[in-house]
Scaffold this motif. Sequence first.
Motif, PDB file in Angstrom:
ATOM      1  N   LEU A 780       0.824  -1.212   0.000  1.00 35.69           N
ATOM      2  CA  LEU A 780       0.000   0.000   0.000  1.00 35.69           C
ATOM      3  C   LEU A 780       0.861   1.266   0.000  1.00 35.69           C
ATOM      4  O   LEU A 780       0.476   2.285  -0.578  1.00 35.69           O
ATOM      5  N   CYS A 781       2.030   1.204   0.633  1.00 39.41           N
ATOM      6  CA  CYS A 781       2.934   2.362   0.629  1.00 39.41           C
ATOM      7  C   CYS A 781       3.346   2.749  -0.790  1.00 39.41           C
ATOM      8  O   CYS A 781       3.653   3.916  -1.054  1.00 39.41           O
ATOM      9  N   GLY A 782       3.366   1.786  -1.679  1.00 36.34           N
ATOM     10  CA  GLY A 782       3.754   2.064  -3.055  1.00 36.34           C
ATOM     11  C   GLY A 782       2.647   2.648  -3.908  1.00 36.34           C
ATOM     12  O   GLY A 782       2.881   3.061  -5.048  1.00 36.34           O
ATOM     13  N   GLU A 783       1.432   2.702  -3.388  1.00 35.87           N
ATOM     14  CA  GLU A 783       0.292   3.214  -4.150  1.00 35.87           C
ATOM     15  C   GLU A 783       0.295   4.748  -4.148  1.00 35.87           C
ATOM     16  O   GLU A 783       0.312   5.383  -3.078  1.00 35.87           O
ATOM     17  N   PRO A 784       0.249   5.371  -5.329  1.00 33.60           N
ATOM     18  CA  PRO A 784       0.217   6.849  -5.387  1.00 33.60           C
ATOM     19  C   PRO A 784      -0.929   7.451  -4.587  1.00 33.60           C
ATOM     20  O   PRO A 784      -0.772   8.505  -3.953  1.00 33.60           O
ATOM     21  N   LYS A 785      -2.098   6.798  -4.579  1.00 34.71           N
ATOM     22  CA  LYS A 785      -3.242   7.357  -3.851  1.00 34.71           C
ATOM     23  C   LYS A 785      -3.034   7.266  -2.341  1.00 34.71           C
ATOM     24  O   LYS A 785      -3.517   8.120  -1.590  1.00 34.71           O
ATOM     25  N   THR A 786      -2.317   6.250  -1.893  1.00 30.95           N
ATOM     26  CA  THR A 786      -1.983   6.177  -0.463  1.00 30.95           C
ATOM     27  C   THR A 786      -1.015   7.291  -0.099  1.00 30.95           C
ATOM     28  O   THR A 786      -1.176   7.966   0.921  1.00 30.95           O
ATOM     29  N   GLN A 787      -0.020   7.511  -0.948  1.00 28.38           N
ATOM     30  CA  GLN A 787       0.936   8.591  -0.674  1.00 28.38           C
ATOM     31  C   GLN A 787       0.236   9.948  -0.668  1.00 28.38           C
ATOM     32  O   GLN A 787       0.573  10.827   0.131  1.00 28.38           O
ATOM     33  N   ALA A 788      -0.771  10.098  -1.546  1.00 21.98           N
ATOM     34  CA  ALA A 788      -1.545  11.355  -1.558  1.00 21.98           C
ATOM     35  C   ALA A 788      -2.313  11.521  -0.256  1.00 21.98           C
ATOM     36  O   ALA A 788      -2.426  12.632   0.277  1.00 21.98           O
ATOM     37  N   ARG A 789      -2.840  10.416   0.282  1.00 20.31           N
ATOM     38  CA  ARG A 789      -3.569  10.479   1.559  1.00 20.31           C
ATOM     39  C   ARG A 789      -2.622  10.848   2.698  1.00 20.31           C
ATOM     40  O   ARG A 789      -2.979  11.630   3.588  1.00 20.31           O
ATOM     41  N   MET A 790      -1.445  10.260   2.680  1.00 21.07           N
ATOM     42  CA  MET A 790      -0.470  10.565   3.725  1.00 21.07           C
ATOM     43  C   MET A 790      -0.071  12.039   3.674  1.00 21.07           C
ATOM     44  O   MET A 790      -0.010  12.722   4.701  1.00 21.07           O
ATOM     45  N   GLN A 791       0.181  12.535   2.460  1.00 22.66           N
ATOM     46  CA  GLN A 791       0.569  13.937   2.282  1.00 22.66           C
ATOM     47  C   GLN A 791      -0.535  14.873   2.750  1.00 22.66           C
ATOM     48  O   GLN A 791      -0.281  15.879   3.422  1.00 22.66           O
ATOM     49  N   HIS A 792      -1.776  14.537   2.418  1.00 17.95           N
ATOM     50  CA  HIS A 792      -2.919  15.374   2.786  1.00 17.95           C
ATOM     51  C   HIS A 792      -3.084  15.430   4.304  1.00 17.95           C
ATOM     52  O   HIS A 792      -3.353  16.499   4.880  1.00 17.95           O
ATOM     53  N   MET A 793      -2.907  14.288   4.969  1.00 17.71           N
ATOM     54  CA  MET A 793      -3.029  14.255   6.434  1.00 17.71           C
ATOM     55  C   MET A 793      -1.952  15.116   7.077  1.00 17.71           C
ATOM     56  O   MET A 793      -2.208  15.846   8.053  1.00 17.71           O
ATOM     57  N   LEU A 794      -0.739  15.059   6.539  1.00 17.12           N
ATOM     58  CA  LEU A 794       0.360  15.834   7.106  1.00 17.12           C
ATOM     59  C   LEU A 794       0.182  17.330   6.906  1.00 17.12           C
ATOM     60  O   LEU A 794       0.542  18.132   7.769  1.00 17.12           O
ATOM     61  N   THR A 795      -0.377  17.728   5.768  1.00 13.39           N
ATOM     62  CA  THR A 795      -0.509  19.160   5.468  1.00 13.39           C
ATOM     63  C   THR A 795      -1.821  19.754   5.943  1.00 13.39           C
ATOM     64  O   THR A 795      -1.876  20.899   6.389  1.00 13.39           O
ATOM     65  N   LYS A 796      -2.915  18.960   5.862  1.00 15.97           N
ATOM     66  CA  LYS A 796      -4.243  19.482   6.191  1.00 15.97           C
ATOM     67  C   LYS A 796      -4.763  19.007   7.548  1.00 15.97           C
ATOM     68  O   LYS A 796      -5.705  19.589   8.100  1.00 15.97           O
ATOM     69  N   GLY A 797      -4.173  17.912   8.067  1.00 16.64           N
ATOM     70  CA  GLY A 797      -4.625  17.405   9.365  1.00 16.64           C
ATOM     71  C   GLY A 797      -5.947  16.674   9.316  1.00 16.64           C
ATOM     72  O   GLY A 797      -6.578  16.467  10.352  1.00 16.64           O
ATOM     73  N   LYS A 798      -6.394  16.272   8.128  1.00 11.94           N
ATOM     74  CA  LYS A 798      -7.638  15.517   8.015  1.00 11.94           C
ATOM     75  C   LYS A 798      -7.541  14.552   6.840  1.00 11.94           C
ATOM     76  O   LYS A 798      -6.743  14.762   5.916  1.00 11.94           O
ATOM     77  N   PRO A 799      -8.349  13.474   6.846  1.00 13.51           N
ATOM     78  CA  PRO A 799      -8.241  12.444   5.805  1.00 13.51           C
ATOM     79  C   PRO A 799      -8.652  12.960   4.430  1.00 13.51           C
ATOM     80  O   PRO A 799      -9.485  13.859   4.309  1.00 13.51           O
ATOM     81  N   LEU A 800      -8.052  12.363   3.404  1.00 16.57           N
ATOM     82  CA  LEU A 800      -8.420  12.635   2.019  1.00 16.57           C
ATOM     83  C   LEU A 800      -9.195  11.437   1.501  1.00 16.57           C
ATOM     84  O   LEU A 800      -8.764  10.285   1.665  1.00 16.57           O
ATOM     85  N   ARG A 801     -10.343  11.681   0.909  1.00 10.28           N
ATOM     86  CA  ARG A 801     -11.104  10.602   0.274  1.00 10.28           C
ATOM     87  C   ARG A 801     -10.806  10.636  -1.215  1.00 10.28           C
ATOM     88  O   ARG A 801     -11.239  11.533  -1.922  1.00 10.28           O
ATOM     89  N   ASN A 802     -10.013   9.669  -1.681  1.00 11.11           N
ATOM     90  CA  ASN A 802      -9.670   9.620  -3.100  1.00 11.11           C
ATOM     91  C   ASN A 802      -9.853   8.208  -3.650  1.00 11.11           C
ATOM     92  O   ASN A 802     -10.113   7.292  -2.915  1.00 11.11           O
TER      93      ASN A 802
END
Length: 802
Positions: A780-802
């Motif tokens: 899952l770490c290799g999935e671009p959408k997972t990395q986008a979720r991780m980035q969003h949580m770090l910058t926005k402080g809330k989950p990304l639904r993608n």
Amino acid sequence: MSRMIRKAAVIGSGVMGSGIAAHLANVGIETLLLDIVPNALTPQEEAAGLNLNAPKVRNRYALSALEKLKKTNPSPLYSSEFAGRIQPGNLEDDLNRLSEADWIIEVIVENLEAKQSLYQRIEQVWKPGTIVSSNTSGISIKAMVQDRSDAFKEHFLGTHFFNPPRYMKLLEIIPGEKTSPAILEFMKSFCEQKLGKGVVTAKDTPNFIANRIGTFGLLVTLQEMQRGGFTVEEVDAVSGPAMGRPKSATFRTLDLVGLDTFVHVAQNVYDTVPDGSAEKEIFKVPQVLKQMVAKGWTGEKTGQGFFKKLKSAEGTEIQSLNFDTLEYAKARKITSASLEASKNAKGTKDKLKALLSTPDKYSKLAWDILKQVLIYSADKMGEIADTVVDIDQAMKWGFNWNLGPFETWDAIGLKRSVAKMEEEGLTVPAWVKEWIAQGHESFYQWNEQEGKIFYYLKNEYKALEEKPELISLAAFKKQNKIVKSNAGANLIDIGDGVVCLEFASPNNAIGGDILTMIQQSVDEVNRNWRGMVLANEGRNFCVGANLMLLLMEAQDEEWDEVNNIIRLFQDSMMKLRFAEKPVVAAPHKMTLGGGVEASLPADEIIFSAETYFGLVETGVGLIPAGGGCKEMVMRLALSTDDLEIDLQPSLNKIFETIAMGKVSASGHDTKRLGYMRPQDRVVINEDHRIYEAKRAVLRLADDAGYQPAKPQRFRVAGDTGKAVLQLGAYGLRQGGFISDHDLLIAGKLAHVLAGGNVPVGTVVTEQYMLDLEREAFLSLCGEPKTQARMQHMLTKGKPLRN
């Protein structure tokens, strides 16, 4: 004193009364909730064919309050089932039942005559010895019972809860002139131990301690705002975390409290302080507040106050009020040199110093507010409370200040700040100047030799009362009790052969430093100690693993490094699980992801009542891989020896809990989610959790039958169970409830929880399950959408639904 409170009665079922009843139910007290009898039917009651004599009608107010309790969010109840401990009734049919109660709490309208009339009725059915209290926020305790018997007065006092009662720690106890000292001491102890409250003793003066000083501070802030021409946003930028206050600062706080409530509290002081005094002028309600209340702009409950939200297709816009025009405009982000200096400083003391010492208009505003609040607090010493400690604690527990007024004075420099106040023409109370003249430079002092904190009391230092239930890791560290330490964690000797492993990284996120310390600590405990507590004094226990580190390695495609990080995490959790000496975890507040996985291996978990506990990794596109999946499946399989029992129904529930990232609403609620075992329990007073965890360690260490955990083999649901879980997820995708990426994550989770592609009933090892976790996590770490979720949580402080 052999007294117990098993049954209580709350009179008044409004927001406050029902909230107090809920909290009494939370701690196991059967509670009678009474209100007046309605004098007219509602349209719904008429349509149902009811009349005024129907019990549903006569108990309408209490019944309605009970229904609201179950729907209110955040919930006043630790668990919805606790509502069953509250019995609704009314003051006509059920008045005699007050004789069954050990504690009667009056929570009716803030009107002296109404209260006096009610106490006359209560005394007619009062059982001698029963404690009676008023939840008044400022009416005279003496005046309420002036016509009651001496016996009644001896058992009467004020108990001022703050709203909401479950979540607000402060409880001001106000004895009357004739309140029995034994009753006062019992109530202080009971409310701290059983209700989990921070108790302060207040004098019978208008608005008592916290509301007196807090209201003064808010009104002074309004006056300085208007004097300096500041905006709502500017004042909130200064009077929030920069000054050691909550993020809601001044105006968001007023919106939350309700402007009508605030005006009432301010008016209460205005009406009771002497005419012509400077204090009376301060408590005069500003005209702009009266206008806002008249317009119905009272804050959150009406949708607008100093702020309002505008929702549109583009999103939500926060608007703020212009005091001059009473019009709203888009709120601005405020910044300045002093605010940035405060933001970059660490700890409340340094933030405050940075704010005040970086000269600009916001620094001056902070000083102009602060100096008046400090002088007022000192001026009221002895009048509203007997000690600086009671005043400081009241403001910290009641208004969520990080430092009380006298702690703040110490932080900014008592002697220097007093000199500056006098230079500016302010009158500092004589007792403060006398204290400084004696050579003292603070109201509190740490005595390293005795290992105690001393505080100002009547012109001398007095040792702060030591309660065994209050274990302070900070105090132990001051006493050089650190056994081991690195950048992320400390191992602290907390006495009696027990050590505490304290996380100390930013947000207590688990990284390499903490994992290394876990392994070293277990080795140290195995050799030299009776056992270990896992706890800390951070705002939250642990928000999970170090997501930034994982994301950086994943983006760089350093898969061996990611694998090593997860393996280290798993090995550290297994090291905890197989420790030779007892380990007890004491989580509190947010305990998420890796924080849960660090708690699950413990012999026992002592949950704080306010523990929000959950495996939430799916929110960042991952699954639990520190043993969380393994632990839940293993517990399920080992919960029965009957091999014929179908694991699937319970496995479905585990899958749903983890896949949806469900988090407990309280420590008690962890049972509903399957995290609490029979040996785990909840402590109501969060300040007592380390003490209770230490007691549990010692009990286990002294148990001749104690056996450390051993590696387990257990059966899994296999490919058949996996298919069932995946089918459920597929149904949600077809219904549009989850995305394709959610479905992918759910498939990986199903694979792990079911034990992989093996026949149903296959017996596996713990390491086998950990390997499945790690493989799924890596993919899952290799999935671009997972990395986008991780980035969003770090910058926005809330989950990304993608």
